[in-house]
Design a protein around this motif. Structure first.
Motif, PDB file in Angstrom:
ATOM      1  N   ASP A 207       0.831  -1.207   0.000  1.00  0.00           N
ATOM      2  CA  ASP A 207       0.000   0.000   0.000  1.00  0.00           C
ATOM      3  C   ASP A 207       0.864   1.255   0.000  1.00  0.00           C
ATOM      4  O   ASP A 207       0.557   2.246  -0.685  1.00  0.00           O
ATOM      5  CB  ASP A 207      -0.919   0.024   1.227  1.00  0.00           C
ATOM      6  CG  ASP A 207      -2.003  -1.051   1.158  1.00  0.00           C
ATOM      7  OD1 ASP A 207      -2.257  -1.558   0.053  1.00  0.00           O
ATOM      8  OD2 ASP A 207      -2.572  -1.387   2.223  1.00  0.00           O
ATOM      9  N   GLN A 208       1.945   1.200   0.781  1.00  0.00           N
ATOM     10  CA  GLN A 208       2.839   2.353   0.866  1.00  0.00           C
ATOM     11  C   GLN A 208       3.504   2.624  -0.483  1.00  0.00           C
ATOM     12  O   GLN A 208       3.622   3.772  -0.921  1.00  0.00           O
ATOM     13  CB  GLN A 208       3.908   2.098   1.932  1.00  0.00           C
ATOM     14  CG  GLN A 208       4.802   3.312   2.201  1.00  0.00           C
ATOM     15  CD  GLN A 208       5.821   3.001   3.282  1.00  0.00           C
ATOM     16  OE1 GLN A 208       6.426   1.934   3.289  1.00  0.00           O
ATOM     17  NE2 GLN A 208       6.017   3.936   4.193  1.00  0.00           N
ATOM     18  N   ARG A 209       3.921   1.554  -1.161  1.00  0.00           N
ATOM     19  CA  ARG A 209       4.555   1.726  -2.469  1.00  0.00           C
ATOM     20  C   ARG A 209       3.584   2.285  -3.500  1.00  0.00           C
ATOM     21  O   ARG A 209       3.955   3.104  -4.337  1.00  0.00           O
ATOM     22  CB  ARG A 209       5.115   0.386  -2.950  1.00  0.00           C
ATOM     23  CG  ARG A 209       6.382  -0.039  -2.211  1.00  0.00           C
ATOM     24  CD  ARG A 209       6.812  -1.431  -2.599  1.00  0.00           C
ATOM     25  NE  ARG A 209       8.009  -1.836  -1.884  1.00  0.00           N
ATOM     26  CZ  ARG A 209       8.451  -3.084  -1.816  1.00  0.00           C
ATOM     27  NH1 ARG A 209       7.776  -4.053  -2.419  1.00  0.00           N
ATOM     28  NH2 ARG A 209       9.550  -3.372  -1.152  1.00  0.00           N
ATOM     29  N   VAL A 210       2.334   1.841  -3.437  1.00  0.00           N
ATOM     30  CA  VAL A 210       1.313   2.369  -4.352  1.00  0.00           C
ATOM     31  C   VAL A 210       1.130   3.865  -4.112  1.00  0.00           C
ATOM     32  O   VAL A 210       1.066   4.662  -5.059  1.00  0.00           O
ATOM     33  CB  VAL A 210      -0.030   1.623  -4.163  1.00  0.00           C
ATOM     34  CG1 VAL A 210      -1.151   2.339  -4.906  1.00  0.00           C
ATOM     35  CG2 VAL A 210       0.087   0.186  -4.653  1.00  0.00           C
ATOM     36  N   ALA A 211       1.054   4.253  -2.837  1.00  0.00           N
ATOM     37  CA  ALA A 211       0.883   5.675  -2.500  1.00  0.00           C
ATOM     38  C   ALA A 211       2.091   6.486  -2.950  1.00  0.00           C
ATOM     39  O   ALA A 211       1.955   7.583  -3.514  1.00  0.00           O
ATOM     40  CB  ALA A 211       0.674   5.833  -0.992  1.00  0.00           C
ATOM     41  N   GLN A 212       3.299   5.948  -2.728  1.00  0.00           N
ATOM     42  CA  GLN A 212       4.508   6.648  -3.137  1.00  0.00           C
ATOM     43  C   GLN A 212       4.588   6.775  -4.658  1.00  0.00           C
ATOM     44  O   GLN A 212       5.033   7.795  -5.186  1.00  0.00           O
ATOM     45  CB  GLN A 212       5.737   5.910  -2.600  1.00  0.00           C
ATOM     46  CG  GLN A 212       5.904   6.028  -1.096  1.00  0.00           C
ATOM     47  CD  GLN A 212       7.008   5.137  -0.560  1.00  0.00           C
ATOM     48  OE1 GLN A 212       7.456   4.193  -1.215  1.00  0.00           O
ATOM     49  NE2 GLN A 212       7.454   5.420   0.647  1.00  0.00           N
ATOM     50  N   LYS A 213       4.127   5.734  -5.365  1.00  0.00           N
ATOM     51  CA  LYS A 213       4.124   5.779  -6.833  1.00  0.00           C
ATOM     52  C   LYS A 213       3.161   6.842  -7.330  1.00  0.00           C
ATOM     53  O   LYS A 213       3.467   7.582  -8.278  1.00  0.00           O
ATOM     54  CB  LYS A 213       3.733   4.408  -7.395  1.00  0.00           C
ATOM     55  CG  LYS A 213       3.788   4.348  -8.915  1.00  0.00           C
ATOM     56  CD  LYS A 213       3.427   2.965  -9.431  1.00  0.00           C
ATOM     57  CE  LYS A 213       3.464   2.937 -10.954  1.00  0.00           C
ATOM     58  NZ  LYS A 213       3.088   1.605 -11.490  1.00  0.00           N
TER      59      LYS A 213
ATOM     60  N   LEU B  10       2.321  12.097  -9.856  1.00  0.00           N
ATOM     61  CA  LEU B  10       1.757  13.450  -9.813  1.00  0.00           C
ATOM     62  C   LEU B  10       2.859  14.499  -9.925  1.00  0.00           C
ATOM     63  O   LEU B  10       2.726  15.486 -10.647  1.00  0.00           O
ATOM     64  CB  LEU B  10       0.964  13.637  -8.513  1.00  0.00           C
ATOM     65  CG  LEU B  10      -0.348  12.856  -8.407  1.00  0.00           C
ATOM     66  CD1 LEU B  10      -0.885  12.925  -6.984  1.00  0.00           C
ATOM     67  CD2 LEU B  10      -1.375  13.379  -9.395  1.00  0.00           C
ATOM     68  N   ALA B  11       3.954  14.265  -9.211  1.00  0.00           N
ATOM     69  CA  ALA B  11       5.085  15.196  -9.265  1.00  0.00           C
ATOM     70  C   ALA B  11       5.703  15.211 -10.661  1.00  0.00           C
ATOM     71  O   ALA B  11       6.088  16.268 -11.185  1.00  0.00           O
ATOM     72  CB  ALA B  11       6.130  14.801  -8.218  1.00  0.00           C
TER      73      ALA B  11
ATOM     74  N   SER C  67      -3.508  20.247 -13.695  1.00  0.00           N
ATOM     75  CA  SER C  67      -2.880  19.138 -12.968  1.00  0.00           C
ATOM     76  C   SER C  67      -2.768  19.455 -11.482  1.00  0.00           C
ATOM     77  O   SER C  67      -3.078  18.627 -10.630  1.00  0.00           O
ATOM     78  CB  SER C  67      -1.486  18.862 -13.551  1.00  0.00           C
ATOM     79  OG  SER C  67      -0.803  17.910 -12.785  1.00  0.00           O
ATOM     80  N   ILE C  68      -2.342  20.676 -11.186  1.00  0.00           N
ATOM     81  CA  ILE C  68      -2.191  21.080  -9.783  1.00  0.00           C
ATOM     82  C   ILE C  68      -3.548  21.101  -9.091  1.00  0.00           C
ATOM     83  O   ILE C  68      -3.715  20.607  -7.972  1.00  0.00           O
ATOM     84  CB  ILE C  68      -1.524  22.463  -9.691  1.00  0.00           C
ATOM     85  CG1 ILE C  68      -0.052  22.360 -10.142  1.00  0.00           C
ATOM     86  CG2 ILE C  68      -1.606  23.009  -8.277  1.00  0.00           C
ATOM     87  CD1 ILE C  68       0.637  23.694 -10.244  1.00  0.00           C
TER      88      ILE C  68
ATOM     89  N   GLY D 214      -6.420  16.943  -4.513  1.00  0.00           N
ATOM     90  CA  GLY D 214      -7.114  15.957  -3.687  1.00  0.00           C
ATOM     91  C   GLY D 214      -6.434  14.599  -3.749  1.00  0.00           C
ATOM     92  O   GLY D 214      -6.304  13.914  -2.728  1.00  0.00           O
ATOM     93  N   GLU D 215      -5.983  14.215  -4.966  1.00  0.00           N
ATOM     94  CA  GLU D 215      -5.290  12.936  -5.122  1.00  0.00           C
ATOM     95  C   GLU D 215      -3.981  12.934  -4.337  1.00  0.00           C
ATOM     96  O   GLU D 215      -3.622  11.941  -3.709  1.00  0.00           O
ATOM     97  CB  GLU D 215      -5.016  12.670  -6.602  1.00  0.00           C
ATOM     98  CG  GLU D 215      -6.276  12.496  -7.440  1.00  0.00           C
ATOM     99  CD  GLU D 215      -5.947  12.360  -8.916  1.00  0.00           C
ATOM    100  OE1 GLU D 215      -4.844  11.877  -9.225  1.00  0.00           O
ATOM    101  OE2 GLU D 215      -6.770  12.744  -9.748  1.00  0.00           O
ATOM    102  N   ARG D 216      -3.263  14.076  -4.424  1.00  0.00           N
ATOM    103  CA  ARG D 216      -1.982  14.172  -3.716  1.00  0.00           C
ATOM    104  C   ARG D 216      -2.199  14.075  -2.203  1.00  0.00           C
ATOM    105  O   ARG D 216      -1.444  13.401  -1.502  1.00  0.00           O
ATOM    106  CB  ARG D 216      -1.290  15.486  -4.079  1.00  0.00           C
ATOM    107  CG  ARG D 216       0.112  15.620  -3.463  1.00  0.00           C
ATOM    108  CD  ARG D 216       0.775  16.925  -3.866  1.00  0.00           C
ATOM    109  NE  ARG D 216       1.161  16.930  -5.266  1.00  0.00           N
ATOM    110  CZ  ARG D 216       0.546  17.582  -6.232  1.00  0.00           C
ATOM    111  NH1 ARG D 216      -0.541  18.293  -5.951  1.00  0.00           N
ATOM    112  NH2 ARG D 216       0.975  17.544  -7.470  1.00  0.00           N
ATOM    113  N   LYS D 217      -3.222  14.747  -1.724  1.00  0.00           N
ATOM    114  CA  LYS D 217      -3.520  14.700  -0.289  1.00  0.00           C
ATOM    115  C   LYS D 217      -3.893  13.284   0.138  1.00  0.00           C
ATOM    116  O   LYS D 217      -3.429  12.786   1.173  1.00  0.00           O
ATOM    117  CB  LYS D 217      -4.666  15.663   0.023  1.00  0.00           C
ATOM    118  CG  LYS D 217      -4.998  15.765   1.506  1.00  0.00           C
ATOM    119  CD  LYS D 217      -6.111  16.776   1.745  1.00  0.00           C
ATOM    120  CE  LYS D 217      -6.442  16.861   3.231  1.00  0.00           C
ATOM    121  NZ  LYS D 217      -7.544  17.816   3.485  1.00  0.00           N
ATOM    122  N   LYS D 218      -4.707  12.628  -0.698  1.00  0.00           N
ATOM    123  CA  LYS D 218      -5.123  11.258  -0.394  1.00  0.00           C
ATOM    124  C   LYS D 218      -3.929  10.312  -0.398  1.00  0.00           C
ATOM    125  O   LYS D 218      -3.774   9.457   0.492  1.00  0.00           O
ATOM    126  CB  LYS D 218      -6.151  10.811  -1.438  1.00  0.00           C
ATOM    127  CG  LYS D 218      -6.706   9.418  -1.198  1.00  0.00           C
ATOM    128  CD  LYS D 218      -7.736   9.066  -2.267  1.00  0.00           C
ATOM    129  CE  LYS D 218      -8.243   7.639  -2.078  1.00  0.00           C
ATOM    130  NZ  LYS D 218      -9.215   7.263  -3.137  1.00  0.00           N
TER     131      LYS D 218
END
Length: 238
Positions: free
Chosen positions: A24-30, A35-36, A135-136, A141-145
């Motif tokens: 889960d952590q890797r998915v979030a980091q990806k 996004l970046a 994009s920003i 919301g996606e970045r925060k999530k």
């Protein structure tokens, strides 16, 4: 039953939980990385097109100045041609005027091409600005999530590691050291412990000897896979 087996069972469950949380952590980091990357690409396009426009605008100013100079020269040659007193002067001035007019046409062509490049760069620039803004805005919301998911995963891993350390401290030193060594090299997301599956190691699938299988079945001693070194647990018959 060897008392270490109960502890190893708990470690096995913790390692499975840890593997799921790590995934889960890797998915979030990806997601955060993607996004970046998206924003960075738009920023790079904006920077490049801005530089291109500055260069082309400077070139266009130079061409415009050259056109002004050529127009003045054309006017001066035309006046002299009109006032020519003999055929030789007329022919010479006509040649000069023809050269000036060719220079004007060529310079105007280059100016038109440069104007076209500027318009193309502007279109790319504005598109990139729009995409970056969208994009920003859309990804906030996606970045925060994704950041919350990454933070939650990190917190959960810390909790699991603390519980794991408490179990390891109760484990036989030889087994605990072996566990730690294998945990550093295993590619199994569930960690360095695996169950016997159909008389084979559940990690590398290599068949186990009758002696090892017998020791595990009787709970006499903790066994390690002779091929991949994973700690072996009895097959789950539930």
């Amino acid at each position: 039953m060897n008392p270490n087996y109960e502890i190893i069972e708990q470690l096995y469950r913790l390692d499975i939980d840890s593997g799921l949380v790590t995934q889960d952590q890797r998915v979030a980091q990806k997601e955060l990385s993607e996004l970046a990357k998206k924003s960075r690409i738009s920023e790079e396009i904006i920077a490049k097109t801005r530089t291109d426009m500055i260069f082309h605008e400077a070139e266009l100013r130079r061409l415009y100045k050259k056109l002004d100079d050529l127009d003045e020269r054309k006017a001066e040659r035309s006046a002299r041609l009109f006032a020519a007193k003999n055929d030789d002067d007329h022919r010479g001035l006509k040649r000069e005027l023809d050269h000036v007019e060719r220079d004007i046409r060529e310079t105007q062509r280059r100016a038109d091409e440069t104007e076209s490049r500027i318009e193309q760069s502007k279109a790319v620039f504005h598109k990139a600005e729009t995409e970056l803004s969208a994009s920003i805005s859309a990804s906030e919301g996606e970045r925060k999530k994704a950041q919350e998911a990454e933070d939650n995963s990190a917190g959960r891993l810390d909790e699991i590691n603390k519980v794991r350390d408490s179990y390891l401290s109760r484990l036989d030193d030889r087994i605990a050291q072996h566990y730690m060594r294998v945990s550093k090299i295993t590619r199994n997301p569930n960690g360095p412990i695996c169950r016997v599956v159909e008389r084979a190691c559940g990690n590398c699938r290599i068949g186990l000897s009758p002696q090892i299988l017998n020791n595990i079945a009787r709970g006499k001693s903790v066994e390690f896979c002779p091929n991949c070194s994973h700690v072996l647990l009895p097959q789950n018959n539930a």
